[in-house]
Design a protein around this motif. Sequence first.
Motif, PDB file in Angstrom:
ATOM      1  N   MET A 217      -0.724  -3.827  -8.992  1.00 28.97           N
ATOM      2  CA  MET A 217      -1.968  -4.576  -9.195  1.00 28.97           C
ATOM      3  C   MET A 217      -2.062  -5.792  -8.268  1.00 28.97           C
ATOM      4  O   MET A 217      -3.137  -6.133  -7.784  1.00 28.97           O
ATOM      5  N   HIS A 218      -0.928  -6.433  -8.035  1.00 27.58           N
ATOM      6  CA  HIS A 218      -0.931  -7.551  -7.080  1.00 27.58           C
ATOM      7  C   HIS A 218      -1.339  -7.020  -5.703  1.00 27.58           C
ATOM      8  O   HIS A 218      -2.137  -7.644  -4.992  1.00 27.58           O
ATOM      9  N   TYR A 219      -0.786  -5.858  -5.372  1.00 28.37           N
ATOM     10  CA  TYR A 219      -1.155  -5.252  -4.086  1.00 28.37           C
ATOM     11  C   TYR A 219      -2.649  -4.931  -4.054  1.00 28.37           C
ATOM     12  O   TYR A 219      -3.331  -5.169  -3.047  1.00 28.37           O
ATOM     13  N   ALA A 220      -3.166  -4.394  -5.175  1.00 28.57           N
ATOM     14  CA  ALA A 220      -4.592  -4.051  -5.230  1.00 28.57           C
ATOM     15  C   ALA A 220      -5.442  -5.300  -4.973  1.00 28.57           C
ATOM     16  O   ALA A 220      -6.452  -5.245  -4.257  1.00 28.57           O
ATOM     17  N   ASP A 221      -5.016  -6.427  -5.526  1.00 29.96           N
ATOM     18  CA  ASP A 221      -5.759  -7.665  -5.287  1.00 29.96           C
ATOM     19  C   ASP A 221      -5.626  -8.130  -3.839  1.00 29.96           C
ATOM     20  O   ASP A 221      -6.541  -8.734  -3.285  1.00 29.96           O
ATOM     21  N   THR A 222      -4.484  -7.873  -3.228  1.00 29.49           N
ATOM     22  CA  THR A 222      -4.317  -8.234  -1.816  1.00 29.49           C
ATOM     23  C   THR A 222      -5.219  -7.349  -0.949  1.00 29.49           C
ATOM     24  O   THR A 222      -5.844  -7.816   0.008  1.00 29.49           O
ATOM     25  N   TRP A 223      -5.283  -6.089  -1.319  1.00 33.20           N
ATOM     26  CA  TRP A 223      -6.158  -5.132  -0.624  1.00 33.20           C
ATOM     27  C   TRP A 223      -7.621  -5.559  -0.879  1.00 33.20           C
ATOM     28  O   TRP A 223      -8.463  -5.546   0.028  1.00 33.20           O
ATOM     29  N   GLY A 224      -7.915  -5.958  -2.121  1.00 41.87           N
ATOM     30  CA  GLY A 224      -9.269  -6.379  -2.506  1.00 41.87           C
ATOM     31  C   GLY A 224      -9.913  -5.340  -3.414  1.00 41.87           C
ATOM     32  O   GLY A 224     -10.081  -4.184  -3.002  1.00 41.87           O
ATOM     33  N   ALA A 225     -10.256  -5.755  -4.644  1.00 42.69           N
ATOM     34  CA  ALA A 225     -10.832  -4.813  -5.610  1.00 42.69           C
ATOM     35  C   ALA A 225     -12.068  -4.130  -5.025  1.00 42.69           C
ATOM     36  O   ALA A 225     -12.293  -2.929  -5.236  1.00 42.69           O
ATOM     37  N   GLU A 226     -12.841  -4.879  -4.278  1.00 40.72           N
ATOM     38  CA  GLU A 226     -14.069  -4.326  -3.709  1.00 40.72           C
ATOM     39  C   GLU A 226     -13.765  -3.181  -2.737  1.00 40.72           C
ATOM     40  O   GLU A 226     -14.438  -2.144  -2.747  1.00 40.72           O
ATOM     41  N   LYS A 227     -12.725  -3.386  -1.930  1.00 40.25           N
ATOM     42  CA  LYS A 227     -12.360  -2.338  -0.960  1.00 40.25           C
ATOM     43  C   LYS A 227     -11.813  -1.111  -1.683  1.00 40.25           C
ATOM     44  O   LYS A 227     -12.089   0.026  -1.289  1.00 40.25           O
ATOM     45  N   VAL A 228     -11.016  -1.347  -2.717  1.00 40.07           N
ATOM     46  CA  VAL A 228     -10.477  -0.205  -3.476  1.00 40.07           C
ATOM     47  C   VAL A 228     -11.642   0.585  -4.063  1.00 40.07           C
ATOM     48  O   VAL A 228     -11.696   1.821  -3.975  1.00 40.07           O
ATOM     49  N   LEU A 229     -12.602  -0.132  -4.628  1.00 40.62           N
ATOM     50  CA  LEU A 229     -13.757   0.546  -5.232  1.00 40.62           C
ATOM     51  C   LEU A 229     -14.538   1.325  -4.170  1.00 40.62           C
ATOM     52  O   LEU A 229     -14.956   2.466  -4.415  1.00 40.62           O
ATOM     53  N   ALA A 230     -14.696   0.745  -2.999  1.00 45.25           N
ATOM     54  CA  ALA A 230     -15.437   1.440  -1.929  1.00 45.25           C
ATOM     55  C   ALA A 230     -14.732   2.748  -1.562  1.00 45.25           C
ATOM     56  O   ALA A 230     -15.385   3.781  -1.351  1.00 45.25           O
ATOM     57  N   GLU A 231     -13.416   2.725  -1.513  1.00 47.00           N
ATOM     58  CA  GLU A 231     -12.670   3.951  -1.196  1.00 47.00           C
ATOM     59  C   GLU A 231     -12.869   4.994  -2.298  1.00 47.00           C
ATOM     60  O   GLU A 231     -13.053   6.178  -2.025  1.00 47.00           O
ATOM     61  N   LEU A 232     -12.810   4.526  -3.548  1.00 49.27           N
ATOM     62  CA  LEU A 232     -12.984   5.471  -4.658  1.00 49.27           C
ATOM     63  C   LEU A 232     -14.374   6.085  -4.626  1.00 49.27           C
ATOM     64  O   LEU A 232     -14.557   7.278  -4.862  1.00 49.27           O
ATOM     65  N   ARG A 233     -15.369   5.272  -4.305  1.00 48.88           N
ATOM     66  CA  ARG A 233     -16.747   5.796  -4.217  1.00 48.88           C
ATOM     67  C   ARG A 233     -16.845   6.854  -3.121  1.00 48.88           C
ATOM     68  O   ARG A 233     -17.511   7.869  -3.272  1.00 48.88           O
ATOM     69  N   ARG A 234     -16.170   6.612  -2.009  1.00 49.44           N
ATOM     70  CA  ARG A 234     -16.175   7.590  -0.910  1.00 49.44           C
ATOM     71  C   ARG A 234     -15.530   8.895  -1.388  1.00 49.44           C
ATOM     72  O   ARG A 234     -16.063   9.982  -1.158  1.00 49.44           O
ATOM     73  N   LEU A 235     -14.385   8.761  -2.082  1.00 48.04           N
ATOM     74  CA  LEU A 235     -13.662   9.954  -2.529  1.00 48.04           C
ATOM     75  C   LEU A 235     -14.380  10.642  -3.684  1.00 48.04           C
ATOM     76  O   LEU A 235     -14.246  11.848  -3.886  1.00 48.04           O
ATOM     77  N   GLU A 236     -15.142   9.869  -4.425  1.00 47.78           N
ATOM     78  CA  GLU A 236     -15.874  10.421  -5.567  1.00 47.78           C
ATOM     79  C   GLU A 236     -16.842  11.516  -5.108  1.00 47.78           C
ATOM     80  O   GLU A 236     -17.078  12.504  -5.815  1.00 47.78           O
ATOM     81  N   ALA A 237     -17.355  11.369  -3.893  1.00 50.60           N
ATOM     82  CA  ALA A 237     -18.286  12.366  -3.358  1.00 50.60           C
ATOM     83  C   ALA A 237     -17.574  13.709  -3.207  1.00 50.60           C
ATOM     84  O   ALA A 237     -18.170  14.778  -3.311  1.00 50.60           O
ATOM     85  N   GLU A 238     -16.266  13.639  -2.988  1.00 55.35           N
ATOM     86  CA  GLU A 238     -15.465  14.848  -2.782  1.00 55.35           C
ATOM     87  C   GLU A 238     -15.129  15.515  -4.122  1.00 55.35           C
ATOM     88  O   GLU A 238     -15.161  16.732  -4.243  1.00 55.35           O
ATOM     89  N   ASP A 239     -14.771  14.693  -5.116  1.00 50.86           N
ATOM     90  CA  ASP A 239     -14.409  15.209  -6.437  1.00 50.86           C
ATOM     91  C   ASP A 239     -14.741  14.142  -7.487  1.00 50.86           C
ATOM     92  O   ASP A 239     -13.938  13.246  -7.751  1.00 50.86           O
TER      93      ASP A 239
END
Length: 685
Positions: free
Chosen positions: A639-661
């Motif tokens: 979770m610390h890493y996720a915050d370093t990455w940025g919650a917004e960026k993680v969400l953007a990646e999930l949204r991109r992948l959501e189109a796939e599955d």
Amino acid sequence: MTVQTRRDGAALIVELDNPPVNAIGQPMRAGLNDVLDSLPIEGVTRVILTGRGRAFAAGGDAREFDGPALEPHLNEVINRIETCDTPWIAAINGIALGGGLELALACRYRIATPNTQLGLPEIGLGIVPGSGGTQRLPRLLGQARALELIPTAKAIPSEEAEKIGLIDGIADDPVMVALHLDEGSVTLAPRICDLPAPEAAPEAVMAARALAEKKLPHQIAPQRAIDLIEATASRSFADGLAEERETFLTLRKGDQARALRHVFFAERAAKAPDGLTADPVPLDRVAVVGGGTMGASIAYALLNAGLTVTLLESDAAGATRARDNVEKIIGASLKRGLIDTDRAEDHRARITFSPDYAQAAGAGLAIEAAFESMEVKQQVFAKLQAALGPEAILASNTSYLDLDAIAQTVDDPSRVVGLHFFAPAHIMKLLEIVQCEATSDAALATGFTLAKRLRKIPVLAGVCDGFIGNRILARYREAADTVFMDGSTPWEVDEAMVDFGYAMGPYEAQDLSGLDIAHANRRRQDATRDPNRRYIPIADRMVELGKLGRKTGAGWYRYPGGGGKVEDPIVADLALEEAHFAGRTRTEYDADEIRTRLLAAMINEACDILAEGIARSARDIDLVTVFGYGFPRWRGGLMHYADTWGAEKVLAELRRLEAEDPLVWKPSALLVEAVETGATLAEMR
Ligand code: NAI
């Protein structure tokens, strides 16, 4: 007042006084500066620096490290001590670590109590010593010795410190000795800053670099510490100090140091929840059921903590096997010098092996580690109920089974708690304490007290499939298998995750633990699995082929002759076949894409775990991932890493992948909420 002074004849005694370990914060530095300002004092010919309580000084106060460096800076105070006209003597009454040892190195003379620890462990917090440690240590001891201590964060006992010349003597009462040292020894003792530069030791430098690269890969601080030590041969003392300070300040505000501090504080904060005031049961006698991989290593951990153990097995042959298993661990510990023969004998004297549950009567706690089968566990719990007193706490080490269902098999389900150890249980530091619906406070308190006795990191978890850690692991493996089936090889996946900082990737790790455990688990989940969720059949094919991992000589990799891993083209072909059967067109994933998928899958699941209250905090998830699952410590946990990455960026990646599955990659509501409210994940619970 964190610095106290008193006169004793011609000596000024300066005591560091900041319980519990005399951490050096701003007030202490200011206090030392005040002492320096007051010197010279008429009639005072020496200053004796010591600590109140059990420590000399355990180092800089890491709580200050998140902000800008506060004046007066320790390096400046230390330089003043070293060059002070009135000589300072360090009377090291207890541990002297980090800034504590740097203070002692500024003194002309160092006397320590027996058996105390000295070292410069700053590397563990992602920084280098910042107050002269990397410059004074090589001048005093030579580069090779400094390289043995600083880049590995190694602390040594006073006896060794005296042998190598780090201290000048050992005494039960170092202040008394410092008071009576003859004047000549004090005034003539050289200041380290006046010692000649050490000789270059290029071979030791090379060896230290290789060792740091192996033991602390990806970490910047050890390599920078080696640079600083290496340069002492050719750079002036003043230039060396300046360079060290700059390096220290730069590293201190970097991501790695922030992450390592986070884990450092999270580890110390891991304890029973506030308000859990119930008394634990007495733990002197513990029953362990099952003496296989887990039961034997749990029993050994209990013995190591001084407890008495009755190990119950299903029959006499099982009891003999259990004895052999425990004996193997004792033998290995003896061989590694972790225990001596007396201790081994003492361990043996405190454990009995038996199929007879009556032998365990009187135990306050039982830990069941029998086969992962509901039927077996329910039988075991019924027998434990019959054999143990009504107060005894009954714990299960189950990885996946429904603990509430296990609890229902005893008359008083409030006695039941999950104690989920990690393999090998005498080494791994994590303990998930699983709270069932009915678990009593006394049962929970017993779990937390046990963790403390075993020096483990306790994390409270709720009941669900896999609790915190294995539930995240299941998503990690699912994402890995999907990437494998759709385009990569296991070795590409493993390499991507090793580059991220894991000691090994998911496939190599699974080869170690065995593919059969996860397989049995998938069969158990067949009945409840969402039929619309994509199922990756490759791991099942592996089990059909008898490729169960290292124990069968082959898993995702082959291990010819029991040696190192070799890539197996047959395994790679399985993905081609399965993709073909499923009519999928394979694509190429680069390492970044592999990492994004595996990490986003884990973070998303962790957010659900947090939202459901299965974990109490993001910090607890960090502890689980670092101490149970090899997530790189220097990244601070998932979770610390996720915050370093940025919650917004993680969400953007999930949204991109959501189109796939859309089913597999559906973003967690908690993650969405974090992004919408601008909160970090750490702030979400
Ligand atoms: P294992 O197969 O090595 O050992 C199980 C032992 O239980 C065997 O020695 C067997 O003789 C004994 N046993 C079976 N039925 C019994 C009974 N009725 N009474 C007494 N003893 C009985 O299994 P392992 O790996 O040690 O796993 C044990 C438990 O720990 C399982 O619930 C597993 O899910 C859990 N666990 C396993 C981990 C691992 O990495 N292996 C990690 C964490 C939990």
